[in-house]
Design a protein around this motif. Structure first.
Motif, short mmCIF file in Angstrom:
data_model
loop_
_atom_site.label_atom_id
_atom_site.label_comp_id
_atom_site.label_asym_id
_atom_site.label_seq_id
_atom_site.Cartn_x
_atom_site.Cartn_y
_atom_site.Cartn_z
N GLU A 117 0.85 -1.21 0.00
CA GLU A 117 0.00 0.00 0.00
C GLU A 117 0.88 1.25 0.00
O GLU A 117 0.63 2.21 -0.71
CB GLU A 117 -0.89 0.03 1.26
CG GLU A 117 -1.91 -1.08 1.33
CD GLU A 117 -3.15 -0.76 0.48
OE1 GLU A 117 -3.11 0.25 -0.22
OE2 GLU A 117 -4.11 -1.53 0.54
N LEU A 118 1.91 1.19 0.80
CA LEU A 118 2.81 2.35 0.93
C LEU A 118 3.49 2.63 -0.41
O LEU A 118 3.56 3.75 -0.88
CB LEU A 118 3.85 2.09 2.02
CG LEU A 118 4.70 3.30 2.38
CD1 LEU A 118 3.83 4.38 3.02
CD2 LEU A 118 5.81 2.94 3.34
N GLU A 119 3.97 1.54 -1.05
CA GLU A 119 4.64 1.69 -2.35
C GLU A 119 3.70 2.36 -3.35
O GLU A 119 4.09 3.24 -4.11
CB GLU A 119 5.08 0.32 -2.88
CG GLU A 119 6.38 -0.19 -2.28
CD GLU A 119 6.78 -1.54 -2.87
OE1 GLU A 119 6.30 -1.90 -3.95
OE2 GLU A 119 7.57 -2.24 -2.22
N LEU A 120 2.44 1.89 -3.34
CA LEU A 120 1.47 2.43 -4.30
C LEU A 120 1.25 3.92 -4.03
O LEU A 120 1.28 4.74 -4.94
CB LEU A 120 0.14 1.67 -4.19
CG LEU A 120 -0.98 2.21 -5.11
CD1 LEU A 120 -0.63 1.96 -6.56
CD2 LEU A 120 -2.31 1.56 -4.78
N SER A 121 1.04 4.25 -2.74
CA SER A 121 0.75 5.65 -2.43
C SER A 121 1.95 6.54 -2.71
O SER A 121 1.81 7.71 -3.04
CB SER A 121 0.30 5.80 -0.98
OG SER A 121 1.35 5.42 -0.13
N GLU A 122 3.16 5.98 -2.60
CA GLU A 122 4.36 6.78 -2.88
C GLU A 122 4.63 6.88 -4.37
O GLU A 122 5.51 7.59 -4.81
CB GLU A 122 5.60 6.13 -2.22
CG GLU A 122 5.60 6.20 -0.71
CD GLU A 122 6.00 7.58 -0.19
OE1 GLU A 122 5.99 8.52 -1.00
OE2 GLU A 122 6.32 7.70 0.98
N GLY A 123 3.88 6.07 -5.15
CA GLY A 123 4.11 6.10 -6.59
C GLY A 123 5.27 5.23 -7.04
O GLY A 123 5.75 5.35 -8.15
N ASP A 124 5.73 4.31 -6.14
CA ASP A 124 6.87 3.46 -6.51
C ASP A 124 6.43 2.25 -7.32
O ASP A 124 7.25 1.46 -7.77
CB ASP A 124 7.59 2.95 -5.25
CG ASP A 124 8.13 4.11 -4.43
OD1 ASP A 124 8.32 5.18 -5.04
OD2 ASP A 124 8.35 3.95 -3.23
#
Length: 1597
Positions: free
Chosen positions: A28-35
């Protein structure tokens, strides 16, 4: 929640193994960071969940079932619509579910750890839900903006493409949908959400021209619009009958601007009289089906705007009132403070400790030499593990080395680089506290003043320039940094550190141990007892974005440490966990100063570690048995989000959890939620200690650690309404608009506190009043470095009582915090001065509004809770702007729904309207160093139009309540009383005249002849070889000439062909269809010779037949032409297959091509029996899209040519150059008639040739040394824009314009002064005299009223007051006056012409201080309109009308349809009298009647065109009393939405009007006719017919 693929419920997630949950959270974090992309995310996620999938779904369905039981039955409006198209969910129930999930701990590991604030903020969320529920009962409908899909796609197409109804085929589904939608419409849009869903569905993927039913309504709904149209009087004042037929000419189909297209309107309106009202065509608003998408949206907008707004506007204002703004009257019910005046509150005395060190450096020396092995500071690595511990011994020895190096090793012995008292910058990253601490103490020991700043990341960081200003003003030339940090700084190509924008030149010094010199044994730092000399400077960013340096003295630093140690009860050897920025504020004071003073051990947890491991600080407290933790609300929030990862942490060792942003509106719920979750982990309720701090006053107040078992301090539940008036009222009635605040403890030991009024002199507040907190103690800052004035107002405040006399002589420091002192001397903070928004005399706190925005289900829409709130000043008040970052996966529907709900929530809870709500793509707002939003930079981007929103909603109608009252016209004042009033007041009646024809002596043989045909014959005999015309091509070479005899012969041949081939009789109409040239002139005289009536028509454009041919066809039909004369090429074009697609080519009248004519003489030439017989017809499309033909008699032609000849002194030895279109008006007269009459030579330059060679016109003028030249505004604009940077080229080509005496622009509009001035200035360098450029004025009834000519005074200019002009008054003002408009005289009135200024309603003459319609009397006025049917009344009204009063001679006047005024100047006219100047202001048809005032579109357009570099062109019109502004965007499409607030602001500021709709289109969409005038009515029809294909349409609320 189960909308995306395999989305398990929160309960299901909770059931997953911990390691799977951790991996999910990371994803989820990766997605929200755009990674990671959305696709990659879903792939990995489904892979993770696949082993658990069956159980997931079972659990999910169980939860679904449970939730379904809670959902109330849908409302009637919803049940009436098929569920397939109405995915309406009951918002209230969803929020209940969401909240219950939070409370039960079911919520899945949040999508973002950085949700920055608490969403499950129960108190606030409940208030928001209640407010929204209340709104839902009201009928609320917001029209959703129309957007071109390509521009703003931010998310996968399938996520946001709504069901496409634009191609509504008549299948069962679409019919059912239409029925459902119309049913819903009749339900009066009861429910905001169902409406939003429908509007989403309507604004389908593109606004295609075909989709007239794109909303899916049935035509029956037109009834609901009837009331709107009944009030729209689209009345054309001097408009002739509209003789147009259906042509759907969509000009936007061609990519280039069709410069020379005259577009008639596309409605079928046959023979309508002036009295009849066009809008009575009920099913078509001006020929447009009512049910088109645009009209529906505007209808929704009107419905929404009908709702009452606060406060109601007063009825009317008197005509002459100069006051602009409606001053809001104070609310009689507003709460007033009732308490007594407060007295300053004292803190406990500062204890006297015998062994307290005399300075902070002494404490370091003591511990460094006696307790060298004790830990001082521990740094963590990226995973949150301790990586290095600095002992007191190491800190002392390294600081010594650095101090010695700084003072002795940087320069030479005689010229050291640094002296004690110099300032140096400390540039260390947030994850390197050890290097920073050594550098800081090294500077203190060297007695240089450290200025800690953030590490610059790019050359142009947000706010970086202001930091540079601070460095410069502090005189900093040296920056200390670590080796690692230095390597990471941005470099130029050759490896040097870049010069940061606005920064002074810096020398970088690396402070790693290996580069430092060991001091000799005998060297000791100079440590004196602490005094008022500066110790360090802490930077602070103000509300406007400027950065100031707060200077802290050594004494204040020491005293503050002592006060903190006493208040927090610090003791030696305690461990403190610090999550804050250690470079400033509480992180510096507790983690770097107080710990050294008390020999404590700080564990520093950097922000970067918190991002990857949100629980790291809790783990550190547990591992080190820390006694104190320093945190912000966000850290509590992150820890709660991630606490399930660690079941076995214990917080029992904590005696103080210092919450440093305890002043935030959301801090209460953060603290409560954190306590309820971690009490089971040993956290003691009394350990939570909120505090309040500011850069100036340092620690203002802090809650002392409580005694176990003692009751916790109380809460204040305050009324938001009271707060907005600065009054403390406990909220009782409406729990929705309450703010719960917790205390921040007591005043600091040894300190004093008072509360003063936030603005004006520092008057003490009453006890129940909110004001700015001021503290007096030795522990605050001493000044803003280098800013003496601001320093005095902030650091040396002496409070005064209500009488204004000082209370005591102790100076206080303003803290910048707003609050009050409650019972038991507890301090409460309710906001910051920086976040204060003053709207209509009420105060609102930006943080409170952010909290409300976050409480509206923001998780689906707002990226990481990033919302900025600020105010902008528009029209004499502050307006609230809310900007939020939109999640990459948020759908259009969710975003718009969230926006409309936020507006409702803020309106309900704060009782204030939001002026603008914008969503920008994720990660695009400027960031502060720790990742927050840089508010002042965001505001600056918003105001300069560089924010690039992807969604925007403006609500000026709701917010702007201080507009002046609408004007009411005073009834019953007749024309006679006006005239008598003028005479009594000593004002002239506004009239003017050219020279009297009777008194002009002429010894000219031309006067013998009454007809132009006779004059040509006479010239052919008298001067056969005298050349009358020369036609040039793009290269400037003469392609054709015509002498008197050649023209006569050519005309004879054409006349004989008309008789032989055309079998025409005298009086038949003949259309002449030729490109600009001599053939056109010959054909004109051929018609006169044959007794036919010529009608010149612009030929169709071969590349754009669909748009241009219908106009030709219409003129042919309307003029009842018996024959068309043309060239072979055009004849082929008229009969081509392409032409057949546009018009019916089989019914053309006889077409004769005149390329090869037989040499045949006419037996005799036709002579008209009387001069009043018709000579030719002049057809033209007006700017309002009306096609009109006027009849010109032979006597009028003769009089016109004579007047021009006299005015311009034309005779046979003269030469003039004409670069005009020769099809109508004065352009036609100059091209075809004047040379034959006066005998001068005309050099003809077709304007179309200029497109191939911009130099052509000016080069011709230079080559033939022409003294008088005529052009159009299009030509002038082409030269100004195209040759602007080529003046040097013109010089090298030897072009010189000093020969030009007059350069006349032929126009039927207000002179474009700015263009004329640019042209004059630009070509002044090649000899053009600034006096040469002038303009003409003509209209349909009289093609030449004014023309500058050769004699007489130069054209005059005046500045008039725009405000008065809207009242039809003329008030002259000085240049540079606000709201002034520069107008230029339209040339001199021609000989024989009289004008009078008349009130268009009463038809009585007006005084020269009034604006009125220009009426004209002259021998060359046209004799009437040429129409299919006879319209006597209109004819009489426009061509033969009399003044209603005051004209004994009963003169017959013609009405020009233009507004203007006459001014007597100081100049002398040719007659020897003072010269009367005529100023044209604009066409009466074009004016906009809004709020009882008269506006001219060009004034609004001029304002709009100035606001942004990407606006190419602009046009305005009104529809149903809404002002619509269309702007052409020449920049990138992402700038489209930036224009919406800018347009709204400028029109409100400069014209006091609220824009209803802003339409952003591609360049070239606004139609322009051959004279370069905008065709606004045609644009309006295209907009309403949905044919513009706009980039964006914003409906302002």
């Amino acid at each position: 929640m189960a909308e995306r693929g395999l989305e398990p419920s929160p309960a299901a997630v909770a059931a997953l193994p911990p390691e799977v949950r951790a991996q999910l959270a990371e994803l989820e974090l990766e997605l929200s960071e755009g990674d990671i992309t959305q696709k990659g995310y879903e792939k990995k996620r489904s892979k993770l969940l696949s082993p658990y999938s069956p159980q997931t779904q079972e659990t999910d369905s169980a939860v679904q079932k449970e939730l379904r039981n809670q959902t109330p039955a849908p409302s009637a409006a919803q049940t009436s619509a098929p569920s397939k198209y109405h995915r309406t969910r009951s918002g209230g129930a969803r929020d209940e579910r969401y909240r219950s999930a939070c409370n039960k701990g079911l919520i899945r590991i949040q999508k973002e750890f950085s949700l920055v604030r608490i969403y499950s903020e129960d108190i606030h969320t409940e208030a928001v839900q209640a407010a929204l529920a209340k709104h839902k009962e009201q009928k609320m409908a917001l029209p959703m903006p129309t957007k071109r899909r390509s521009t703003f796609v931010q998310s996968p197409a399938d996520a946001c493409t709504p069901p496409d109804t634009s191609s509504a085929s008549e299948d069962e589904g679409s019919l059912r949908r239409q029925a459902a939608l119309s049913a819903a419409l009749q339900q009066s849009l009861q429910n905001a959400e169902s409406w939003i869903n429908r509007s989403i569905q309507g604004s389908s993927t593109s606004s295609s021209a075909s989709s007239t039913l794109s909303h899916g309504e049935v035509k029956g709904t037109s009834g609901s619009l009837a009331d709107v149209f009944a009030n729209t009087r689209i009345e054309n004042f001097s408009a002739p009958p509209d003789v147009t037929t259906t042509t759907s000419s969509s000009s936007s189909s061609s990519s280039i601007r069709p410069a020379n297209i005259d577009l008639p309107p596309s409605g079928i309106v046959k023979g309508m009289h002036k009295g009849s009202n066009r809008s009575s065509l009920m099913d078509t608003a001006d020929g447009v089906p009512v049910s088109s998408r645009v009209s529906t949206k505007i209808q929704q907008l009107l419905n929404t705007l009908k709702r009452p707004k606060r406060p109601p506007l007063k009825e009317f204002f008197v005509d002459d009132s100069e006051e602009i703004v409606e001053v809001p009257q104070p609310d009689p019910n507003q709460p007033k403070p009732e308490g007594r005046q407060m007295t300053p509150v004292k803190g406990e005395p500062l204890g006297v400790i015998c062994n307290w060190p005399p300075a902070l450096e002494s404490a370091l020396q003591r511990w460094g030499t006696t307790q060298a092995k004790c830990s001082c500071l521990t740094a963590l690595d990226m995973t949150g593990k301790p990586v290095y511990t600095l002992t007191y011994g190491k800190l002392w020895s390294r600081s010594l080395k650095l101090a010695y190096t700084l003072l002795n090793k940087l320069g030479t012995k005689n010229e050291p680089v640094l002296k004690p008292g110099d300032r140096v910058a400390l540039v260390y990253p947030n994850n390197d506290p050890v290097m920073f601490m050594v550098a800081f103490y090294g500077c203190l020991l060297a007695e240089v003043i450290p200025v800690p700043i953030e590490v610059p990341l790019t050359r142009k960081d947000a706010g970086g320039q202001q930091i540079g200003f601070l460095l410069g003003s502090c005189g900093i030339a040296l920056a200390l940094t670590s080796e690692v940090c230095l390597k990471g700084l941005p470099k130029t190509q050759n490896g040097e550190i870049v010069q940061f924008k606005g920064w002074p030149r810096l020398k970088w010094v690396v402070t790693d141990s290996k580069y430092l010199s060991k001091p000799p044994k005998d060297w000791q730092p100079h440590i004196s007892p602490a005094g008022t000399e500066p110790a360090y400077i802490e930077y602070k960013t103000s509300k406007e974005g400027s950065v100031m340096g707060v200077t802290v003295s050594r004494l204040a630093m020491l005293s503050h440490c002592q006060a903190l140690s006493q208040a927090c009860n610090y003791s030696e050897g305690e461990t403190i966990v610090n999550v804050l920025d250690f470079k400033k504020d509480a992180g510096l004071w507790h983690g770097m100063f107080a710990n050294v003073m008390n020999k404590m051990h700080t564990i520093s947890v950097p922000y970067s570690v918190m991002k990857t491991c949100p629980l790291s600080w809790v783990q550190r407290v547990h591992a080190h048995k820390a006694k104190v933790a320093l945190v912000k609300c966000r850290d509590l929030h992150w820890a709660m989000m991630a606490h399930r990862d660690q079941r076995d942490v214990s917080l029992s060792s904590l005696r103080m959890l210092i919450v440093t942003d305890g002043a935030n509106p959301w801090s209460v719920s953060s603290c409560d939620a954190f306590l309820s979750l971690f009490q089971s982990h040993g956290l003691k309720p009394e350990a939570i200690c909120p505090c309040a701090t500011s850069a100036e006053a340092m620690t203002v107040a802090i809650r002392r650690p409580g005694v176990p078992g003692a009751p916790l301090p109380g809460r204040a539940i305050l009324s938001m309404n009271g707060l907005s008036y600065g009054v403390i009222r406990v909220n009782t009635e409406d729990k929705n608009s309450a703010l719960t605040v917790q205390d921040v403890g007591h005043v600091m030991p040894g300190g004093m506190m008072c509360i003063v009024k936030p603005d004006g002199p520092p008057q003490l507040c009453k006890t129940d009043e909110i004001g700015e907190i001021c503290v007096s103690s030795r522990t605050g800052g001493m000044m803003y470095f280098g800013l003496a004035g601001v320093t005095k107002n902030t650091f040396e405040v002496i409070p005064v009582n209500s009488a204004g006399s000082p209370v005591g002589d102790v100076p206080f420091i303003r803290s910048g915090l707003l609050g009050f002192v409650g019972p038991g001397s507890l301090v409460f903070v309710v906001g910051k001065m920086d976040g204060l928004l003053m709207v209509s005399g009420r105060r609102h706190n930006a943080d409170d509004i952010v909290a409300t925005g976050l409480a509206v289900e923001s998780i689906k829409t707002v990226y990481r809770g990033r919302i900025a709130v600020f105010s902008v000043s528009v029209f004499y008040d502050e307006r609230i702007v809310v900007v939020a970052e939109q999640r990459p996966d948020a759908s259009e529907e969710d975003s718009f729904q969230w926006m409309s709900r936020v507006l409702q929530a803020i309106d309900s809870i704060h009782q204030v309207g939001v002026y603008c709500l914008a969503l920008v793509p994720a990660n695009t707002l400027p960031k502060t160093p720790l990742g927050g939003i840089h508010i002042s930079q965001t505001k600056q981007l918003f105001l300069e139009g560089s924010l690039h929103p992807c969604n925007i909603l403006m609500c000026p109608h709701t917010c702007v309540t201080n507009l002046p009252k609408p004007r009411q016209k005073q009834p019953g004042v007749g024309p006679a009383s006006v005239m008598v009033g003028n005479l009594v007041a000593g004002k002239r009646i506004a009239q003017a005249a050219g020279r009297d024809l009777g008194q002009i002596e002429e010894n000219d043989l031309v006067r013998k002849h009454q007809f132009l045909a006779e004059i040509l014959q006479w010239r052919a005999q008298a001067t056969p070889d005298h050349v009358l015309f020369m036609l040039l091509n793009a290269k400037g070479t003469t392609v054709c000439t015509a002498s008197c005899l050649q023209l006569h012969k050519r005309a004879e041949r054409i006349a004989s062909v008309l008789g032989d081939k055309g079998h025409l009789n005298a009086g038949d109409n003949v259309v002449l269809l030729y490109p600009p040239g001599i053939e056109l002139i010959a054909a004109f005289y051929g018609c006169l010779y044959a007794g036919c009536i010529p009608v010149t028509v612009r030929p169709p454009h071969a590349q754009n037949l669909t748009a241009t041919l219908p106009t030709v066809r219409m003129i042919v039909d309307v003029s009842k032409a018996a024959c068309i004369l043309t060239s072979q090429t055009l004849m082929r074009l008229l009969r081509s297959r392409e032409a057949a697609a546009a018009v019916d080519v089989k019914t053309w009248p006889t077409i004769i091509d005149t390329d090869d004519l037989p040499r045949k003489r006419l037996p005799q030439l036709y002579k008209p029996p009387t001069p009043e017989m018709l000579a030719y017809l002049d057809f033209s499309v007006s700017t309002t899209g009306m096609l009109t033909g006027v009849k010109m008699s032979h006597s009028a032609v003769n009089a016109l040519c004579r007047a021009i000849k006299l005015q311009c002194e034309l005779y046979s030895s003269r030469q003039i150059a004409i670069c005009l279109d020769p099809y109508c008006g004065l352009g036609f007269a100059l091209w075809c008639l004047c040379s034959v009459y006066s005998g001068h030579q005309s050099v003809l330059i077709p304007p179309v040739e200029l497109e191939n060679n911009l130099f052509l016109w000016l080069a011709t003028v230079n080559q033939y040394k022409i003294r008088d030249t005529f052009c159009s505004y299009s030509v002038m604009e082409l030269c100004t824009k195209g040759l602007g940077n080529q003046v040097e080229v013109l010089k090298t080509r030897g072009i010189n314009l000093s020969c030009v005496r007059t350069c006349v622009v032929v126009a039927e509009e207000r002179p474009r002064v700015a263009l004329q001035q640019s042209f004059s200035k630009l070509f002044k360098d090649i000899g053009l005299s600034p006096r040469a450029v002038s303009t003409t004025f003509g209209s349909r009834v009289n093609v030449a009223i004014c023309l500058q000519g050769t004699s007489g005074p130069d054209p005059t200019t005046v500045y008039v007051d725009l405000k008065s002009l809207r009242h039809d008054r003329v008030r002259l003002v000085e240049r540079g006056a606000p709201q002034s408009l520069l107008l230029s005289e339209s040339g001199k009135i021609l000989p024989g012409v009289k004008v009078v200024i008349v009130n268009p309603e009463t038809k009585g003459p007006v005084g020269d201080s009034h604006l009125g319609e220009i009426w004209v009397n002259s021998p060359h006025t046209a004799s009437g309109y040429y129409t299919i049917y006879d319209s006597e009344t209109l004819q009489a009204d426009h061509f033969n009308t009399r003044l209603s009063f005051g004209d004994a001679a009963q003169t017959l006047w013609a009405r020009t349809g233009y507004l203007g005024f006459v001014r007597r100047t100081e100049l002398t006219a040719a007659t020897g009298e003072r010269h009367d100047a005529l100023y044209v202001v604009g066409a009466l048809d074009e004016t906009l009647e809004l709020r009882g005032l008269r506006y001219h579109p060009i004034d609004i357009e001029t304002s709009v065109s100035r606001i942004h570099r990407s606006i190419a062109e602009c046009a305005v019109f009104t529809w149903t009393n809404l002002l619509v502004v269309v702007v052409e965007l020449c920049g990138s499409e992402q700038e489209a939405l930036d224009l919406v607030p800018l347009v709204t602001n400028v029109v409100l500021e400069e014209h006091y009007l609220i824009v209803g709709v802003v339409v952003v289109v591609d360049p070239g969409v606004i139609p322009i006719n051959s004279r370069g005038e905008k065709q606004r009515m045609h644009l309006r029809d295209s907009f309403l017919a949905d044919q513009l294909d706009p980039i964006y349409v914003a409906y302002n609320m």
